[in-house]
Scaffold this motif. Structure first.
Motif, PDB file in Angstrom:
ATOM      1  N   SER A 118       0.814  -1.204   0.000  1.00 38.57           N
ATOM      2  CA  SER A 118       0.000   0.000   0.000  1.00 38.57           C
ATOM      3  C   SER A 118       0.851   1.258   0.000  1.00 38.57           C
ATOM      4  O   SER A 118       0.343   2.348  -0.148  1.00 38.57           O
ATOM      5  CB  SER A 118      -0.895   0.021   1.243  1.00 38.57           C
ATOM      6  OG  SER A 118      -1.678  -1.133   1.299  1.00 38.57           O
ATOM      7  N   HIS A 119       2.142   1.097   0.220  1.00 40.55           N
ATOM      8  CA  HIS A 119       3.058   2.228   0.354  1.00 40.55           C
ATOM      9  C   HIS A 119       4.386   1.824  -0.288  1.00 40.55           C
ATOM     10  O   HIS A 119       4.809   0.681  -0.161  1.00 40.55           O
ATOM     11  CB  HIS A 119       3.241   2.518   1.853  1.00 40.55           C
ATOM     12  CG  HIS A 119       3.972   3.782   2.144  1.00 40.55           C
ATOM     13  ND1 HIS A 119       5.345   3.870   2.078  1.00 40.55           N
ATOM     14  CD2 HIS A 119       3.529   5.000   2.527  1.00 40.55           C
ATOM     15  CE1 HIS A 119       5.713   5.101   2.412  1.00 40.55           C
ATOM     16  NE2 HIS A 119       4.633   5.800   2.687  1.00 40.55           N
ATOM     17  N   PRO A 120       5.066   2.742  -0.964  1.00 42.24           N
ATOM     18  CA  PRO A 120       6.306   2.375  -1.658  1.00 42.24           C
ATOM     19  C   PRO A 120       7.433   1.909  -0.729  1.00 42.24           C
ATOM     20  O   PRO A 120       8.340   1.208  -1.169  1.00 42.24           O
ATOM     21  CB  PRO A 120       6.708   3.642  -2.418  1.00 42.24           C
ATOM     22  CG  PRO A 120       5.925   4.747  -1.822  1.00 42.24           C
ATOM     23  CD  PRO A 120       4.700   4.140  -1.210  1.00 42.24           C
ATOM     24  N   CYS A 121       7.379   2.274   0.540  1.00 33.78           N
ATOM     25  CA  CYS A 121       8.432   1.882   1.486  1.00 33.78           C
ATOM     26  C   CYS A 121       7.943   0.839   2.491  1.00 33.78           C
ATOM     27  O   CYS A 121       8.564   0.640   3.531  1.00 33.78           O
ATOM     28  CB  CYS A 121       8.955   3.107   2.237  1.00 33.78           C
ATOM     29  SG  CYS A 121       9.722   4.318   1.151  1.00 33.78           S
ATOM     30  N   GLU A 122       6.843   0.185   2.196  1.00 32.88           N
ATOM     31  CA  GLU A 122       6.257  -0.770   3.126  1.00 32.88           C
ATOM     32  C   GLU A 122       7.189  -1.963   3.366  1.00 32.88           C
ATOM     33  O   GLU A 122       7.764  -2.509   2.436  1.00 32.88           O
ATOM     34  CB  GLU A 122       4.923  -1.264   2.576  1.00 32.88           C
ATOM     35  CG  GLU A 122       4.146  -2.116   3.536  1.00 32.88           C
ATOM     36  CD  GLU A 122       2.766  -2.427   3.013  1.00 32.88           C
ATOM     37  OE1 GLU A 122       2.277  -3.515   3.318  1.00 32.88           O
ATOM     38  OE2 GLU A 122       2.185  -1.593   2.301  1.00 32.88           O
ATOM     39  N   LYS A 123       7.303  -2.334   4.638  1.00 34.81           N
ATOM     40  CA  LYS A 123       8.126  -3.471   5.041  1.00 34.81           C
ATOM     41  C   LYS A 123       7.217  -4.647   5.396  1.00 34.81           C
ATOM     42  O   LYS A 123       6.058  -4.462   5.733  1.00 34.81           O
ATOM     43  CB  LYS A 123       8.974  -3.112   6.267  1.00 34.81           C
ATOM     44  CG  LYS A 123       9.769  -1.829   6.149  1.00 34.81           C
ATOM     45  CD  LYS A 123      10.833  -1.901   5.072  1.00 34.81           C
ATOM     46  CE  LYS A 123      11.685  -0.672   5.004  1.00 34.81           C
ATOM     47  NZ  LYS A 123      11.118   0.468   4.338  1.00 34.81           N
TER      48      LYS A 123
ATOM     49  N   SER B 125       1.538   3.041   5.743  1.00 31.67           N
ATOM     50  CA  SER B 125       0.379   2.162   5.569  1.00 31.67           C
ATOM     51  C   SER B 125       0.037   1.363   6.821  1.00 31.67           C
ATOM     52  O   SER B 125      -0.866   0.541   6.801  1.00 31.67           O
ATOM     53  CB  SER B 125       0.625   1.209   4.397  1.00 31.67           C
ATOM     54  OG  SER B 125       1.733   0.387   4.671  1.00 31.67           O
ATOM     55  N   GLY B 126       0.764   1.574   7.920  1.00 29.03           N
ATOM     56  CA  GLY B 126       0.398   0.960   9.191  1.00 29.03           C
ATOM     57  C   GLY B 126       1.034  -0.383   9.504  1.00 29.03           C
ATOM     58  O   GLY B 126       0.582  -1.085  10.401  1.00 29.03           O
ATOM     59  N   THR B 127       2.105  -0.736   8.820  1.00 31.95           N
ATOM     60  CA  THR B 127       2.724  -2.038   9.042  1.00 31.95           C
ATOM     61  C   THR B 127       3.209  -2.217  10.479  1.00 31.95           C
ATOM     62  O   THR B 127       3.006  -3.270  11.081  1.00 31.95           O
ATOM     63  CB  THR B 127       3.899  -2.257   8.063  1.00 31.95           C
ATOM     64  OG1 THR B 127       3.391  -2.154   6.729  1.00 31.95           O
ATOM     65  CG2 THR B 127       4.544  -3.608   8.256  1.00 31.95           C
TER      66      THR B 127
ATOM     67  N   TYR C  69      -2.471   8.003   3.198  1.00 33.34           N
ATOM     68  CA  TYR C  69      -1.862   6.910   3.956  1.00 33.34           C
ATOM     69  C   TYR C  69      -2.459   6.796   5.353  1.00 33.34           C
ATOM     70  O   TYR C  69      -2.537   5.686   5.899  1.00 33.34           O
ATOM     71  CB  TYR C  69      -0.344   7.045   3.996  1.00 33.34           C
ATOM     72  CG  TYR C  69       0.262   6.772   2.648  1.00 33.34           C
ATOM     73  CD1 TYR C  69       0.038   5.565   1.991  1.00 33.34           C
ATOM     74  CD2 TYR C  69       1.020   7.723   1.991  1.00 33.34           C
ATOM     75  CE1 TYR C  69       0.564   5.310   0.738  1.00 33.34           C
ATOM     76  CE2 TYR C  69       1.565   7.478   0.738  1.00 33.34           C
ATOM     77  CZ  TYR C  69       1.333   6.272   0.118  1.00 33.34           C
ATOM     78  OH  TYR C  69       1.848   6.017  -1.123  1.00 33.34           O
ATOM     79  N   ALA C  70      -2.896   7.903   5.930  1.00 33.63           N
ATOM     80  CA  ALA C  70      -3.556   7.831   7.242  1.00 33.63           C
ATOM     81  C   ALA C  70      -4.841   7.006   7.145  1.00 33.63           C
ATOM     82  O   ALA C  70      -5.112   6.157   8.003  1.00 33.63           O
ATOM     83  CB  ALA C  70      -3.857   9.234   7.761  1.00 33.63           C
TER      84      ALA C  70
END
Length: 85
Positions: free
Chosen positions: A6-11, A36-38, A59-60
């Motif tokens: 959901s986000h380009p830097c999501e882990k 994205s809340g990971t 993103y919130a």
């Protein structure tokens, strides 16, 4: 289960759970860049309290929806507690 980024830097959630390893149930995790809340998903799964902040409205909303989904999944599974997922 969240598989699409959901986000380009999501882990990966599993990596965030590992990083939260020293925390004990009930500890508070503060994430000033929640994206994205990971980290929030990992915190809830580990029985931690979570506060996430995000400047981007997009993103919130994404993070809020994702965290609500984790809580609802726990309720549907009869666990009521995301830490038991």
């Amino acid at each position: 289960h969240h598989t699409k980024k959901s986000h380009p830097c999501e882990k990966p959630v599993e990596v965030m759970e590992w990083l939260l390893g020293p925390a004990v149930a009930g500890d508070l995790v503060v994430d000033p860049f929640c994206g994205s809340g990971t980290v929030g998903v990992a915190a809830l799964r580990r029985g931690l309290r979570y506060i996430g902040m995000e400047l981007s409205d997009h993103y919130a909303v994404t993070a809020s929806t994702r965290l609500r989904d984790v809580e609802q999944q726990a309720e549907r599974a009869g666990r009521g507690d995301p830490a038991r997922l």
